[in-house]
Write an enzyme that holds these catalytic residues in place. Sequence first.
Site, PDB file in Angstrom:
ATOM      1  N   ASP A 131       7.247  29.602  84.893  1.00  0.00           N
ATOM      2  CA  ASP A 131       7.209  30.958  85.415  1.00  0.00           C
ATOM      3  C   ASP A 131       6.126  31.057  86.486  1.00  0.00           C
ATOM      4  O   ASP A 131       4.947  30.812  86.213  1.00  0.00           O
ATOM      5  CB  ASP A 131       6.946  31.952  84.282  1.00  0.00           C
ATOM      6  CG  ASP A 131       7.382  33.360  84.647  1.00  0.00           C
ATOM      7  OD1 ASP A 131       8.134  33.518  85.639  1.00  0.00           O
ATOM      8  OD2 ASP A 131       6.978  34.303  83.953  1.00  0.00           O
ATOM      9  N   HIS A 138       3.287  42.762  92.760  1.00  0.00           N
ATOM     10  CA  HIS A 138       3.020  42.755  91.322  1.00  0.00           C
ATOM     11  C   HIS A 138       1.618  42.208  91.056  1.00  0.00           C
ATOM     12  O   HIS A 138       0.836  42.794  90.296  1.00  0.00           O
ATOM     13  CB  HIS A 138       4.058  41.908  90.596  1.00  0.00           C
ATOM     14  CG  HIS A 138       3.764  41.683  89.139  1.00  0.00           C
ATOM     15  ND1 HIS A 138       3.896  42.670  88.177  1.00  0.00           N
ATOM     16  CD2 HIS A 138       3.321  40.582  88.474  1.00  0.00           C
ATOM     17  CE1 HIS A 138       3.556  42.179  86.993  1.00  0.00           C
ATOM     18  NE2 HIS A 138       3.204  40.915  87.144  1.00  0.00           N
ATOM     19  N   GLU A 203      10.071  42.460  82.790  1.00  0.00           N
ATOM     20  CA  GLU A 203       9.614  41.992  84.101  1.00  0.00           C
ATOM     21  C   GLU A 203      10.825  41.549  84.903  1.00  0.00           C
ATOM     22  O   GLU A 203      11.596  40.700  84.467  1.00  0.00           O
ATOM     23  CB  GLU A 203       8.603  40.833  83.973  1.00  0.00           C
ATOM     24  CG  GLU A 203       7.232  41.295  83.484  1.00  0.00           C
ATOM     25  CD  GLU A 203       6.135  40.242  83.639  1.00  0.00           C
ATOM     26  OE1 GLU A 203       6.464  39.065  83.888  1.00  0.00           O
ATOM     27  OE2 GLU A 203       4.954  40.601  83.513  1.00  0.00           O
ATOM     28  N   GLU A 205      12.547  39.529  87.503  1.00  0.00           N
ATOM     29  CA  GLU A 205      12.294  38.270  88.200  1.00  0.00           C
ATOM     30  C   GLU A 205      13.601  37.654  88.700  1.00  0.00           C
ATOM     31  O   GLU A 205      14.678  37.929  88.181  1.00  0.00           O
ATOM     32  CB  GLU A 205      11.601  37.256  87.266  1.00  0.00           C
ATOM     33  CG  GLU A 205      10.280  37.745  86.712  1.00  0.00           C
ATOM     34  CD  GLU A 205       9.412  36.629  86.123  1.00  0.00           C
ATOM     35  OE1 GLU A 205       9.627  35.458  86.482  1.00  0.00           O
ATOM     36  OE2 GLU A 205       8.524  36.955  85.311  1.00  0.00           O
ATOM     37  N   ASP A 237      11.646  38.667  82.044  1.00  0.00           N
ATOM     38  CA  ASP A 237      10.547  38.040  81.311  1.00  0.00           C
ATOM     39  C   ASP A 237       9.913  39.100  80.396  1.00  0.00           C
ATOM     40  O   ASP A 237       8.831  39.608  80.657  1.00  0.00           O
ATOM     41  CB  ASP A 237       9.535  37.506  82.337  1.00  0.00           C
ATOM     42  CG  ASP A 237       8.323  36.854  81.703  1.00  0.00           C
ATOM     43  OD1 ASP A 237       8.412  36.402  80.548  1.00  0.00           O
ATOM     44  OD2 ASP A 237       7.272  36.808  82.374  1.00  0.00           O
ATOM     45  N   ARG A 241       2.519  43.569  76.086  1.00  0.00           N
ATOM     46  CA  ARG A 241       1.243  43.653  76.810  1.00  0.00           C
ATOM     47  C   ARG A 241       0.034  43.655  75.896  1.00  0.00           C
ATOM     48  O   ARG A 241      -1.033  43.143  76.262  1.00  0.00           O
ATOM     49  CB  ARG A 241       1.221  44.913  77.682  1.00  0.00           C
ATOM     50  CG  ARG A 241       2.337  45.010  78.686  1.00  0.00           C
ATOM     51  CD  ARG A 241       2.308  43.881  79.689  1.00  0.00           C
ATOM     52  NE  ARG A 241       3.414  44.000  80.639  1.00  0.00           N
ATOM     53  CZ  ARG A 241       3.763  43.017  81.476  1.00  0.00           C
ATOM     54  NH1 ARG A 241       3.112  41.863  81.475  1.00  0.00           N
ATOM     55  NH2 ARG A 241       4.768  43.190  82.305  1.00  0.00           N
ATOM     56  N   GLN A 244      -0.453  40.160  74.643  1.00  0.00           N
ATOM     57  CA  GLN A 244      -0.928  39.368  75.779  1.00  0.00           C
ATOM     58  C   GLN A 244      -2.423  39.584  76.027  1.00  0.00           C
ATOM     59  O   GLN A 244      -3.175  38.627  76.250  1.00  0.00           O
ATOM     60  CB  GLN A 244      -0.122  39.770  77.026  1.00  0.00           C
ATOM     61  CG  GLN A 244      -0.365  38.908  78.255  1.00  0.00           C
ATOM     62  CD  GLN A 244       0.594  39.261  79.405  1.00  0.00           C
ATOM     63  OE1 GLN A 244       1.502  40.088  79.254  1.00  0.00           O
ATOM     64  NE2 GLN A 244       0.405  38.631  80.552  1.00  0.00           N
ATOM     65  N   LYS A 257       5.101  36.362  75.436  1.00  0.00           N
ATOM     66  CA  LYS A 257       6.245  36.121  76.320  1.00  0.00           C
ATOM     67  C   LYS A 257       7.344  35.292  75.653  1.00  0.00           C
ATOM     68  O   LYS A 257       8.484  35.341  76.088  1.00  0.00           O
ATOM     69  CB  LYS A 257       5.774  35.337  77.556  1.00  0.00           C
ATOM     70  CG  LYS A 257       4.670  36.009  78.358  1.00  0.00           C
ATOM     71  CD  LYS A 257       5.241  36.789  79.503  1.00  0.00           C
ATOM     72  CE  LYS A 257       4.161  37.239  80.471  1.00  0.00           C
ATOM     73  NZ  LYS A 257       4.755  38.022  81.583  1.00  0.00           N
ATOM     74  N   THR A 261      13.396  35.478  76.609  1.00  0.00           N
ATOM     75  CA  THR A 261      13.556  35.647  78.051  1.00  0.00           C
ATOM     76  C   THR A 261      15.055  35.742  78.282  1.00  0.00           C
ATOM     77  O   THR A 261      15.821  34.952  77.726  1.00  0.00           O
ATOM     78  CB  THR A 261      12.967  34.446  78.820  1.00  0.00           C
ATOM     79  OG1 THR A 261      11.582  34.327  78.490  1.00  0.00           O
ATOM     80  CG2 THR A 261      13.122  34.617  80.322  1.00  0.00           C
ATOM     81  N   GLU A 376       3.271  48.447  85.573  1.00  0.00           N
ATOM     82  CA  GLU A 376       2.973  49.008  86.891  1.00  0.00           C
ATOM     83  C   GLU A 376       3.478  50.440  87.016  1.00  0.00           C
ATOM     84  O   GLU A 376       2.776  51.311  87.531  1.00  0.00           O
ATOM     85  CB  GLU A 376       3.603  48.137  87.979  1.00  0.00           C
ATOM     86  CG  GLU A 376       3.024  46.735  88.044  1.00  0.00           C
ATOM     87  CD  GLU A 376       3.981  45.770  88.737  1.00  0.00           C
ATOM     88  OE1 GLU A 376       3.967  45.691  89.967  1.00  0.00           O
ATOM     89  OE2 GLU A 376       4.769  45.099  88.021  1.00  0.00           O
TER      90      GLU A 376
END
Lengths: 428, 428
Positions: A131, A138, A203, A205, A237, A241, A244, A257, A261, A376
């Site tokens: 990744d 971002h 996420e 991607e 992804d 949070r 993490q 994570k 996925t 975000e």
Amino acid sequence: MDTTHDLRLQCWVASANGHDQFPIQNLPFGIFAPEGGRPRGGIAIGDSILDVGGLVANELLDGDAKAAAAAAAGETLNPFLALGGRYRRALRRAVSELLSAAAAPARLRELVHGAKDCTLCMPVEIGDYTDFYAGIHHALAVGKLFRPDAPLLPNYKYLPVAYHGRASSIRVSGMPVRRPHGQIKTPDSPAPVHEPTKRLDFELELGIWVGLGSDLGVPIAIAQAHEHVAGYSLLNDWSARDIQAWEYQPLGPFLAKNFLTSISPWVVTPEALEPFQIPQPPRQAGDPQPLPYLWDESDQAHGSLDLDLEVYLATETMRRNGMDPERISLSNSRHLYWTVAQMLTHHASGGCNLRAGDLFGSGTISAEDGYGSLLELSKGGTEPLQLANGERRTFLLDGDEIILKARAHRAGFASIGFGECRGTVVAG
Amino acid sequence: MDTTHDLRLQCWVASANGHDQFPIQNLPFGIFAPEGGRPRGGIAIGDSILDVGGLVANELLDGDAKAAAAAAAGETLNPFLALGGRYRRALRRAVSELLSAAAAPARLRELVHGAKDCTLCMPVEIGDYTDFYAGIHHALAVGKLFRPDAPLLPNYKYLPVAYHGRASSIRVSGMPVRRPHGQIKTPDSPAPVHEPTKRLDFELELGIWVGLGSDLGVPIAIAQAHEHVAGYSLLNDWSARDIQAWEYQPLGPFLAKNFLTSISPWVVTPEALEPFQIPQPPRQAGDPQPLPYLWDESDQAHGSLDLDLEVYLATETMRRNGMDPERISLSNSRHLYWTVAQMLTHHASGGCNLRAGDLFGSGTISAEDGYGSLLELSKGGTEPLQLANGERRTFLLDGDEIILKARAHRAGFASIGFGECRGTVVAG
């Protein structure tokens, strides 16, 4: 550009003509199972799927195209990806001709299955998953949350930052997202607790499939890098949070994570995206020149992709009320600071070998005003996202469905879609 | 403990009796190729290797043992690992009996090949590779180099810190270590350069093989975790410290580690190591109690391993002068802060699925006075390691060979070895 992009091509699969995802100019590869049948290689065409192995069995191909179709006939696309661009391009040209032939033989027409009667499967058996972190907006937005004065770390504009991800837990679109348990430590508590994440995020991607591999100890020159790329999918992804934040120092994300996925089922080829190649966005004043091993004139001129990327959210309330999913983000793959060739060359530059079926994630692709994650969109969970029906979200709730879409469009060319990458959150 | 550990067992492979690595009490599994033959499953016995598939072909087994041997007969051990402990233990017992039988039939004796005439191959096709950071003295020593006042990060004693590594570049002992190129930035230079690493290092780790897998979304209770462990090897996590320093923020090591990881060829089973199980070392005052999902009485009582680990260095000069390699480190797997069961349970606790053939690295295992890396031995490159022949090393030079060894010994039991994990540095 070859004739496979000709707008005047008419396909005898009627739904393909004017299809906004899978016109005859796209021809993405995947693995599908017809009702009651075994998984096999297919090509999306309009609302249908062409059985690739059937082209071989019915002697509709020869030469490189036949070899490519034979390699794409099994339960994974790995043997096909491993063949590289020459074979892939030959099959694309042959299929374009077969699907646009004025008089298609009955044995060819019988190889076309209605997509609604088919199951889409994992297209590739993934070797390693890497990744990247190449979405500059971002990286800036997330960096600002933690380091307002220096959002980007010093290495960001010198190398495509990346980390190794988990291959075993990658699933095709539609797999439910089981809310993971993990260690969570709030600032005001002395110790962590083990409980379901409260900050579940998506996420947005781009997924990049490796075709031709490379040998251990042998770098890939950037001028050759594009020959190692077999295609693209969407990639979500999923991220926890709070897990993490507690676990990721000093060695990077792990359980935050690796619970899931998701990828979209179709591998869209570099050839299908050729009309949408654009120059790498200009560096800003003060940005460093990439080191020579990451610099190639042709890559600078054509190495980025102009691909609209969208995120839709469907809450349980929306579904109950018959409302359509709401678009919460519009971004574009042009916001990647590094090209795919730069990512691939950097990856192999120390001698790490790549294998057919390896998958890269681009990193979250945000636009300046289109964020590719709730982290975000909600400014780190401090400003809930306001939805049109009155609901609000900082992070995902059980029942929320995230749908990623991608589409390339340009005057004079057919619109190319990726299909969808979906996942609905369920309680952990 | 069953009869397979009986010290009185005599093996008709004479070299096995009193062998300090592969006595009949060990019986590790691997993949070997006899001269001119295809790779196949084997069991190390003294200076020889027993062809496992031949036991099936010659009808020397039945029941679970036969099924296990059939699964271990191919080019990788994955099908055998996937069967789990019951089958592995049945095969161990049967082979122990066959190799200690007073009158071994000729067709059995013919299945034993001299190891010196065989090539040892990768034993397992690795799915995902995860590297932990459970060696507490290593974490302390490295942490002190960067954070003298707070060497351990706050999460260290709450969870087994880990990150995903690269599976494609793992090779069996003997693969040369090509010095990788990478981006290197010295503190006094404004920008990085791309050049061969000047700080090439080894890391002494225990490799842990996953046997029984788990399903996505389904955690593994710690009381069941040991049933998912298929065995152990030595692992050298070659590292380029200068590349690592520049690239690793914020997502962890990438090219600094993925150019090569070496493993020893034999999978030493949990059954062979049963006599060397020890209680988890006592926590120090102030250390937190593990959270309930990581706590199991039996694991606390038997979950650690007493296994001596050694690092030898042979320089080009030593070889030229006919000198033996010099031992530069003696450590022990008891210095892991987390047990293997805790690592495995934590890994699956968020729902990440494990697969047969997944590999864990334990993290560098240093003792308080036996360091598992040159980074530690040379105090971050500031105090060269003095060798007996007058040479000095901060980091590895071309021509240096690193040899990892492991041995378990305890009064009343046969000594169990792992073989070796070797690698010689060559210019990049």
